[in-house]
Design an enzyme around this catalytic site. Structure first.
Site, PDB file in Angstrom:
ATOM      1  N   HIS A  52       0.872  -1.168   0.000  1.00 52.27           N
ATOM      2  CA  HIS A  52       0.000   0.000   0.000  1.00 52.27           C
ATOM      3  C   HIS A  52       0.907   1.215   0.000  1.00 52.27           C
ATOM      4  O   HIS A  52       1.694   1.397   0.917  1.00 52.27           O
ATOM      5  CB  HIS A  52      -0.905   0.008   1.246  1.00 52.27           C
ATOM      6  CG  HIS A  52      -1.848   1.157   1.250  1.00 52.27           C
ATOM      7  ND1 HIS A  52      -3.178   1.047   0.906  1.00 52.27           N
ATOM      8  CD2 HIS A  52      -1.660   2.466   1.534  1.00 52.27           C
ATOM      9  CE1 HIS A  52      -3.763   2.233   0.983  1.00 52.27           C
ATOM     10  NE2 HIS A  52      -2.858   3.107   1.364  1.00 52.27           N
ATOM     11  N   CYS A  53       0.834   1.988  -1.055  1.00 46.15           N
ATOM     12  CA  CYS A  53       1.763   3.102  -1.200  1.00 46.15           C
ATOM     13  C   CYS A  53       1.106   4.415  -0.770  1.00 46.15           C
ATOM     14  O   CYS A  53       0.162   4.871  -1.421  1.00 46.15           O
ATOM     15  CB  CYS A  53       2.221   3.205  -2.647  1.00 46.15           C
ATOM     16  SG  CYS A  53       3.503   4.442  -2.883  1.00 46.15           S
ATOM     17  N   PRO A  54       1.574   5.049   0.296  1.00 47.14           N
ATOM     18  CA  PRO A  54       0.972   6.316   0.715  1.00 47.14           C
ATOM     19  C   PRO A  54       1.287   7.462  -0.245  1.00 47.14           C
ATOM     20  O   PRO A  54       0.526   8.414  -0.330  1.00 47.14           O
ATOM     21  CB  PRO A  54       1.594   6.575   2.088  1.00 47.14           C
ATOM     22  CG  PRO A  54       2.820   5.771   2.135  1.00 47.14           C
ATOM     23  CD  PRO A  54       2.646   4.622   1.211  1.00 47.14           C
TER      24      PRO A  54
END
Lengths: 527, 145
Positions: A191-193
């Site tokens: 999950h890439c912020p």
């Protein structure tokens, strides 16, 4: 109505990504009137939808605005302050290349952020019941449910498929449940912020294009700005003179210098992953690198050829979105579901309140027994307070349930899944299914407290850490967050297993989940 | 149209007795493939050979959709060069095959399964997890509710 019923199972009424509905569907829409809702409006995950379901993003946009802002600011400064000089002294190709790279970066970033990463829709109640039946048949019938894993042989290697308690299904291989988005994502990478979304099967190629083109852009701007300053400083005038003439170049230089290392490193890391057909998740967990040492584990998904791996990951066929965001909900099902959920939630509230009432009455009666003295008066007043909160909770719940969901805001608001942000029902490590019949008051509040605690540590820490370490290598960030996730996972299965008594079969798992969410809401109000 | 009428009549006369789920077969990896094992609940309803043929054709269609070959590489490279904006205008190969699959299932339902009181649900409606087969009980026989 005949026509309507047939439409529910008509395969032609299925989603196509381009939102063109066949004429029959339009007739159905008219018949349904305002009650027709699109599936994104009742989507159970924690995603947000815009443009009537065309755009999907994670609940927290993370630092996507910062990412976009940095890229825009740097590029605009480059075009305004450096390009005129370089155009005059060097070549016209410099702004042209810069422009192409910038367009690539922005488009791929937006596509990564707004595309469905490969979310798996949750199992329907019938499916979930069927799977439960199979598990019960094969496992033992003791109170503690058996560990829910299934083994398959892929390419002569044993792969364990885990059961997802939130989505009520056995996860396909390489699928992982993202607790931030509360969805199972196929070929889950991370999950890439920075892009504010999960990276999975469907948007990995966009993500890869984004980081590669961004590294080219960063290196290109860095090089051009350095050349610009060098040219200005020629003739013995010095760097300070050049910087004074073009201060914006200093800003660009600083931004590019600090980001080039991390972005180049990230691109290199993902190039390695693509070439060996691995995901970040698998690489960090060491799924195929023989963590136990002795076994001959290799990646069963790899084609053992770098070019084939690259082609299959980046140039393979584009899989379709499985969640059918813009499809219409079948009318009877959706209204039934909502009605049942409201009823159930209200019923649970009432049951708990009745129990609190009984307890308080008992305590008050005991209070009149002289030996028990004053301590019980305190307990009595606490219980009366609890009761009043409970009643208030029920009233609020019934009020909110009677309010219709509003699609314009883009937030999926449903009765069943309204949950305060601090409580994360999704993380399988800490999910439990309380029985629909009410438990004693004290125990659920402890459970709630426990979950509050574990979840308030996990999600807020990750973005904070990432903010502080944004210059560091992406891998260390993911290592920290995944080790935290691993720690949670390790400590909680016992908790998970011992607290999941079977739900009553008549209501179905999705309804139980809805009820559970509402009980949590009411208990949250008590804390 | 007569076939369509049959389907609608089926809904009104028959009640759903049960649903059978054919799960995914992961032995070949993550490609979309369904188990061809004949479910025991359908023993009395449909010919084993017929069912296995349907499942095999379905698996072949999905394999065609996910095939990695010259055509898919070309599509992928073209998409990459246009920064994937081509997906906004063009229908992908996978989507074309999905439409073919939808037509195939509808045809199978109309010709073979509806007369037997069964209904195959397109797996895409279930997120490509299962093939759901609904078994209808004929009320005229007096079974079910």
């Amino acid at each position: 109505m005949k026509h309507c019923e047939y439409q529910q199972i008509d395969p032609q009424a299925l989603s196509t990504p381009t939102p063109t509905l066949p004429p029959q569907h339009a007739v159905v829409e008219e018949e349904k009137g305002e009650t027709a809702r699109r599936k994104w409006e009742v989507f159970p995950g924690k995603n947000r939808f815009y443009c009537d379901g065309r755009i999907i993003v994670a609940q927290q946009s993370g630092v996507l605005p910062l990412t976009l802002g940095l890229i825009l600011v740097t590029t605009v400064l480059f075009f305004v302050f450096d390009c005129p000089f370089l155009l005059k002294h060097l070549t016209v190709f410099i702004p042209a290349i810069g422009g192409v790279l910038f367009v690539f970066v922005v488009i791929s970033l937006l596509q990564t952020s707004f595309t469905d990463p490969g979310i798996l829709p949750r199992a329907t109640p019938d499916e979930a019941a069927d799977i439960e039946k199979q598990i019960d048949n094969s496992g033992s019938s003791t109170y503690r449910p058996p560990p829910r894993t299934k083994e398959v042989m892929i390419n002569q290697q044993v792969v364990k498929l885990k059961y997802c308690f939130t989505c009520k299904m056995f996860r396909p291989p390489r699928t992982s449940h993202c607790s931030l988005c509360d969805n199972c994502v196929e070929r889950f990478d991370h999950h890439c912020p920075w892009v504010g979304n999960c990276v999975g099967k469907r948007n990995y190629r966009f993500f890869y294009t984004f980081i590669v083109s961004l590294s080219f852009l960063t290196v290109f701007i860095f090089g051009c700005v350095a050349t610009h300053l060098a040219l200005r400083a020629q003739g013995g005038r010095g760097l300070m003179f050049a910087l004074q003439e073009s201060p914006a170049s200093a800003v660009e230089l600083v931004i590019c210098f600090f980001s080039v290392w991390s972005i180049l490193g990230l691109s290199g890391f993902h190039t390695y992953l693509v070439a060996s057909n691995l995901t970040t998740n698998e690489d960090i967990k060491g799924s195929w690198s023989g963590k136990s040492g002795a076994e001959d584990t290799g990646n069963p998904y790899s084609y053992n050829n770098i070019i084939t791996n690259c082609c299959s990951v980046l140039c393979g066929p584009m899989p379709p979105s499985l969640i059918d965001r813009r499809g219409f909900m079948p009318v009877e099902e959706s209204s039934q579901t909502v009605a049942t959920e409201i009823e159930l939630a209200a019923k649970n509230e009432i049951n708990v309140c009745q129990l609190v009432l009984c307890l308080s009455v008992f305590v008050c009666m005991a209070h009149h027994h002289p030996p028990l003295g004053g301590q019980l008066s305190g307990l009595c007043s606490v219980l009366c307070w609890l009761m009043s909160k409970c009643t208030q909770g029920t009233k609020d719940l019934l009020e909110s349930a009677s309010r219709s969901p509003c699609p314009q805001t883009g937030k999926p608001q449903t009765v069943s899944t309204s949950c305060p942000d601090s409580i994360d029902p999704a993380d399988p490590a800490v999910t439990f299914n309380p029985a629909v019949t009410p438990d004693p008051v004290a125990v659920p509040s402890l459970k709630c407290g426990g979950r509050h605690h574990s979840h308030t540590t996990s999600p807020p820490d990750e973005p904070r850490q990432q903010h502080h370490h944004h210059n560091r290598h992406h891998k260390t960030r993911s290592t920290q967050s995944s080790s935290k996730r691993a720690a949670l996972h390790i400590s909680n299965p016992a908790y998970n297993v011992s607290l999941s008594p079977p739900t009553s079969p008549g209501l179905g798992p999705s309804h139980a989940t809805g009820a559970e969410d509402h009980r949590r809401d009411s208990f949250a109000a008590l804390h | 149209m007569a076939n369509t009428h049959n389907m609608q009549d089926l809904h009104h006369q028959a009640a759903v007795a049960s649903k059978v789920y054919v799960q995914r077969d992961y032995n070949s990896g993550t490609i979309c493939r369904f188990q061809t094992k004949f479910p025991s609940e359908l023993e009395s309803r449909v010919d084993r050979q017929q069912f296995e043929e349907t499942m095999q054709t379905l698996n072949n269609l999905y394999a065609e959709a996910e095939k990695i070959g010259g055509k898919s590489y070309l599509e992928g490279c073209l998409a990459c060069m246009t920064a994937y904006t081509i997906f906004l205008c063009m229908e992908t190969h996978y989507e074309k095959v999905l439409k073919k699959i939808a037509r195939f299932i509808k045809e199978q339902n109309e010709k073979i399964y509806a007369p037997l009181g069964l209904l195959l649900t397109d797996p895409i409606e279930r997120g490509l997890r299962v093939v759901e087969i609904t078994i209808f009980e004929d009320r005229s026989i007096g079974s079910g509710r």
